[in-house]
Design a protein around this motif. Structure first.
Motif, PDB file in Angstrom:
ATOM      1  N   GLU A   1       0.886  -1.425   0.045  1.00 16.95           N
ATOM      2  CA  GLU A   1       0.012  -0.104   0.024  1.00 16.95           C
ATOM      3  C   GLU A   1       0.903   1.285  -0.130  1.00 16.95           C
ATOM      4  N   ASP A   2       1.771   1.208   0.606  1.00 19.93           N
ATOM      5  CA  ASP A   2       2.856   2.305   0.816  1.00 19.93           C
ATOM      6  C   ASP A   2       4.435   2.033   0.758  1.00 19.93           C
ATOM      7  N   LEU A   3       5.091   2.963   0.351  1.00 20.37           N
ATOM      8  CA  LEU A   3       6.617   2.796   0.661  1.00 20.37           C
ATOM      9  C   LEU A   3       7.118   2.555   1.858  1.00 20.37           C
ATOM     10  N   PRO A   4       7.594   1.350   2.131  1.00 20.90           N
ATOM     11  CA  PRO A   4       8.006   0.854   3.336  1.00 20.90           C
ATOM     12  C   PRO A   4       9.439   1.530   3.778  1.00 20.90           C
ATOM     13  N   VAL A   5       9.104   2.725   4.231  1.00 20.39           N
ATOM     14  CA  VAL A   5      10.386   3.709   4.771  1.00 20.39           C
ATOM     15  C   VAL A   5      10.716   3.197   6.040  1.00 20.39           C
ATOM     16  N   GLU A   6      12.160   3.851   6.060  1.00 22.70           N
ATOM     17  CA  GLU A   6      12.717   3.491   7.369  1.00 22.70           C
ATOM     18  C   GLU A   6      12.245   4.200   8.799  1.00 22.70           C
ATOM     19  N   ASN A   7      12.309   3.735   9.835  1.00 25.97           N
ATOM     20  CA  ASN A   7      11.257   4.143  11.050  1.00 25.97           C
ATOM     21  C   ASN A   7      10.061   4.569  10.800  1.00 25.97           C
ATOM     22  N   GLY A   8       9.244   3.525   9.837  1.00 27.26           N
ATOM     23  CA  GLY A   8       8.016   3.896   9.730  1.00 27.26           C
ATOM     24  C   GLY A   8       7.003   3.190  10.620  1.00 27.26           C
ATOM     25  N   ASN A   9       5.756   2.958  10.295  1.00 25.59           N
ATOM     26  CA  ASN A   9       4.817   2.113  11.394  1.00 25.59           C
ATOM     27  C   ASN A   9       5.082   0.803  11.379  1.00 25.59           C
ATOM     28  N   GLY A  10       4.381   0.105  11.953  1.00 24.82           N
ATOM     29  CA  GLY A  10       4.379  -1.465  11.980  1.00 24.82           C
ATOM     30  C   GLY A  10       4.431  -2.160  10.749  1.00 24.82           C
ATOM     31  N   PHE A  11       3.273  -1.796  10.196  1.00 28.16           N
ATOM     32  CA  PHE A  11       3.223  -2.427   8.799  1.00 28.16           C
ATOM     33  C   PHE A  11       4.392  -2.012   7.715  1.00 28.16           C
ATOM     34  N   SER A  12       4.859  -0.896   7.837  1.00 33.27           N
ATOM     35  CA  SER A  12       6.177  -0.437   7.171  1.00 33.27           C
ATOM     36  C   SER A  12       7.242  -1.203   7.431  1.00 33.27           C
ATOM     37  N   THR A  13       7.568  -1.263   8.860  1.00 33.26           N
ATOM     38  CA  THR A  13       8.535  -2.045   9.108  1.00 33.26           C
ATOM     39  C   THR A  13       8.814  -3.448   8.728  1.00 33.26           C
ATOM     40  N   TYR A  14       7.488  -4.095   8.854  1.00 33.02           N
ATOM     41  CA  TYR A  14       7.327  -5.601   8.279  1.00 33.02           C
ATOM     42  C   TYR A  14       7.622  -5.643   6.859  1.00 33.02           C
ATOM     43  N   ASN A  15       7.013  -4.939   6.323  1.00 33.12           N
ATOM     44  CA  ASN A  15       7.279  -4.937   4.480  1.00 33.12           C
ATOM     45  C   ASN A  15       8.795  -4.938   4.403  1.00 33.12           C
ATOM     46  N   ARG A  16       9.320  -3.758   5.025  1.00 37.60           N
ATOM     47  CA  ARG A  16      10.418  -3.319   4.742  1.00 37.60           C
ATOM     48  C   ARG A  16      11.569  -4.701   4.846  1.00 37.60           C
ATOM     49  N   ALA A  17      11.271  -5.423   6.055  1.00 39.64           N
ATOM     50  CA  ALA A  17      12.079  -6.562   6.437  1.00 39.64           C
ATOM     51  C   ALA A  17      12.174  -7.678   5.056  1.00 39.64           C
ATOM     52  N   PHE A  18      10.907  -7.625   4.453  1.00 42.88           N
ATOM     53  CA  PHE A  18      11.245  -8.548   3.154  1.00 42.88           C
ATOM     54  C   PHE A  18      11.870  -7.990   2.275  1.00 42.88           C
ATOM     55  N   ILE A  19      11.903  -6.755   1.878  1.00 43.59           N
ATOM     56  CA  ILE A  19      12.912  -6.423   0.899  1.00 43.59           C
ATOM     57  C   ILE A  19      14.318  -6.547   1.418  1.00 43.59           C
ATOM     58  N   SER A  20      14.620  -6.138   2.599  1.00 48.85           N
ATOM     59  CA  SER A  20      16.040  -6.247   3.077  1.00 48.85           C
ATOM     60  C   SER A  20      16.456  -7.704   2.938  1.00 48.85           C
ATOM     61  N   CYS A  21      15.624  -8.558   3.155  1.00 45.62           N
ATOM     62  CA  CYS A  21      16.163  -9.920   3.380  1.00 45.62           C
ATOM     63  C   CYS A  21      16.097 -10.675   1.947  1.00 45.62           C
ATOM     64  N   VAL A  22      15.455 -10.172   1.112  1.00 44.06           N
ATOM     65  CA  VAL A  22      15.572 -10.706  -0.606  1.00 44.06           C
ATOM     66  C   VAL A  22      16.556  -9.555  -1.384  1.00 44.06           C
ATOM     67  N   ASN A  23      16.903  -8.588  -0.955  1.00 38.10           N
ATOM     68  CA  ASN A  23      17.660  -7.699  -1.538  1.00 38.10           C
ATOM     69  C   ASN A  23      19.277  -8.366  -1.891  1.00 38.10           C
ATOM     70  N   HIS A  24      19.321  -9.248  -2.831  1.00 39.86           N
ATOM     71  CA  HIS A  24      20.722  -9.575  -3.154  1.00 39.86           C
ATOM     72  C   HIS A  24      20.806 -10.096  -4.334  1.00 39.86           C
ATOM     73  N   GLU A  25      21.912 -10.478  -4.973  1.00 41.50           N
ATOM     74  CA  GLU A  25      22.091 -10.712  -6.245  1.00 41.50           C
ATOM     75  C   GLU A  25      21.284 -11.587  -6.992  1.00 41.50           C
ATOM     76  N   GLU A  26      20.582 -12.658  -6.301  1.00 44.13           N
ATOM     77  CA  GLU A  26      19.896 -13.822  -6.751  1.00 44.13           C
ATOM     78  C   GLU A  26      18.643 -13.212  -7.262  1.00 44.13           C
ATOM     79  N   TYR A  27      18.139 -12.057  -6.781  1.00 43.74           N
ATOM     80  CA  TYR A  27      16.750 -11.651  -7.136  1.00 43.74           C
ATOM     81  C   TYR A  27      16.830 -10.162  -7.599  1.00 43.74           C
ATOM     82  N   SER A  28      15.998  -9.853  -8.608  1.00 44.81           N
ATOM     83  CA  SER A  28      15.618  -8.749  -8.947  1.00 44.81           C
ATOM     84  C   SER A  28      14.013  -8.252  -8.360  1.00 44.81           C
ATOM     85  N   ILE A  29      14.233  -7.000  -7.687  1.00 45.90           N
ATOM     86  CA  ILE A  29      12.911  -6.741  -7.161  1.00 45.90           C
ATOM     87  C   ILE A  29      12.081  -5.510  -7.507  1.00 45.90           C
TER      88      ILE A  29
END
Length: 396
Positions: free
Chosen positions: A9-37
């Motif tokens: 729904e929204d850009l998962p910014v740093e220091n955001g609300n609970g939904f944003s924090t959780y969504n950002r964790a997915f990007i952070s943990c998938v964000n490496h050379e094996e995947y195009s996000i």
């Protein structure tokens, strides 16, 4: 290279609300050379009248498409008229609304038919291997996907439970989610991610297959226990109704007795919840949105989470633990942690009298504060990014 799409729904910014924090964790943990996000953003909450989504995200991805925008690329976004009006309202009219009287509580919004079509069109262009969808509300027509594309729901919450909790507190959730409605949507997904074991058990009890429990991860932000030279309190929250309602309950029913016993205590409040809290309460500093709240945590002894309705994991509690702060909350606020014991860093108080008693006892016991601060950091380590990344890898 696998292509992964996240529909948020929204850009998962740093220091955001609970939904944003959780969504950002997915990007952070998938964000490496094996995947195009690629990110597809469906909401109309924008970061400015003209802004760079990649810069706001501060996390490199292949593409970002904001569908409710006049112009949207990874590097450039101009909001729609609705988005501009929202920005204007938040900047100039915030605080000019009544709080505490309205029983209607918005818990989410379904995508419009036009938004669902836009999401489907963007996904057709990308041709991903995996699509992660942010809650049931962002669901769209999966028949538009390639046959071999995996669909994964990021559950965030069991919404029919949240609705039941709100109704029991005299509130009117909107939209109203029944078990039949929610489970019907969830059953369309190949994999379902639950944020707590409790939520996962509910899904499984209703015969939902391929349920994975991935609690929101956190990294330690403090490495030594709090020195307990302060008696001040810390609260972090968005302007979501359960935060506003809980904090107002605390300020009206608990705070007066705390100040009567110790007039030197100060409560620091951080987050967009400040927009809806009157500035009339003594010894309460409403700090609003901050890029970092670590310095506030350093001068605070205890955190509070006086939540009275809702369900699911309260991610703000993870922020408290990661900063070495013990937390006083209700049984509802401790859900997903199972640490509400006398010897744990999460202490339970379900009514105003108990909340005041536990709080005053703790802030005047420096030795126990130091002990619980150490325990808070230990508990934070159980919610590591390494464990989250490992479990997420099995889904991918």
């Amino acid at each position: 290279m696998k292509k992964v799409v996240f529909v948020f729904e929204d850009l998962p910014v740093e220091n955001g609300n609970g939904f944003s924090t959780y969504n950002r964790a997915f990007i952070s943990c998938v964000n490496h050379e094996e995947y195009s996000i690629s990110l597809i953003i469906t909401g109309s909450n924008h970061q400015g009248y003209i802004y760079n989504p990649q810069q706001v995200l501060n996390c490199k991805v292949s593409s970002i498409k904001v569908i409710n925008a006049l112009l949207s690329t990874t590097q450039f976004c101009i909001p729609s008229i609705k988005g501009v009006l929202k920005l204007f309202y938040r900047k100039f009219l915030k605080g000019r609304v009544s709080v505490g009287d309205d029983k209607l509580v918005k818990i989410g919004r379904w995508l419009t038919s036009g938004e669902r079509a836009s999401v489907a069109n963007e996904i057709k262009k990308i041709k991903p291997d995996v699509v992660f969808v942010d809650t049931i509300f962002r669901s769209f027509d999966f028949t538009t996907l390639a046959p071999d594309c995996k669909t994964v729901l990021i559950g965030h919450d069991v919404f029919f439970e949240r609705c039941a909790s709100m109704i029991s507190n005299g509130l009117k959730p909107s939209p109203m989610i029944t078990p039949e409605l929610e489970l019907g949507v969830i059953s369309q997904y190949e994999d379902v991610i639950a944020i707590t074991e409790h939520d996962g058990a509910i899904y499984q009890s209703h015969h939902i297959k391929n349920v994975h429990v991935l609690p929101s991860p956190i990294s330690r932000r403090a490495f030594i226990p709090a020195k307990s030279k302060t008696k001040d309190l810390f609260y972090l929250g968005s302007r979501a109704h359960h935060n506003v309602n809980g904090l107002l309950w605390f300020l009206n029913n608990v705070w007066p007795s705390v100040l009567a016993a110790d007039p030197q205590v100060t409560l620091y409040v951080v987050g967009s919840v400040c927009e809806l809290i009157p500035k009339t309460f003594s010894n309460v500093k409403l700090l609003g949105m901050l890029d970092s709240f670590s310095e506030i945590c350093d001068v605070s002894a205890v955190a509070i989470n006086p939540v009275l309705s809702g369900s699911g994991m309260k991610i703000k509690t993870l922020d408290y633990l990661a900063n070495g702060l013990p937390c006083i909350t209700t049984e509802l606020g401790a859900e997903g942690f199972r640490m509400g014991s006398e010897n744990g860093p999460i202490l339970i108080a379900n009514n105003a009298e108990d909340f005041s008693k536990v709080l005053l006892s703790l802030i005047h016991d420096g030795e126990r504060l130091s002990l619980l601060s150490t325990e808070a950091l230990k508990l934070a380590d159980h919610f590591s990014f390494d464990g989250f990344k490992e479990r997420l890898g099995k889904i991918l």
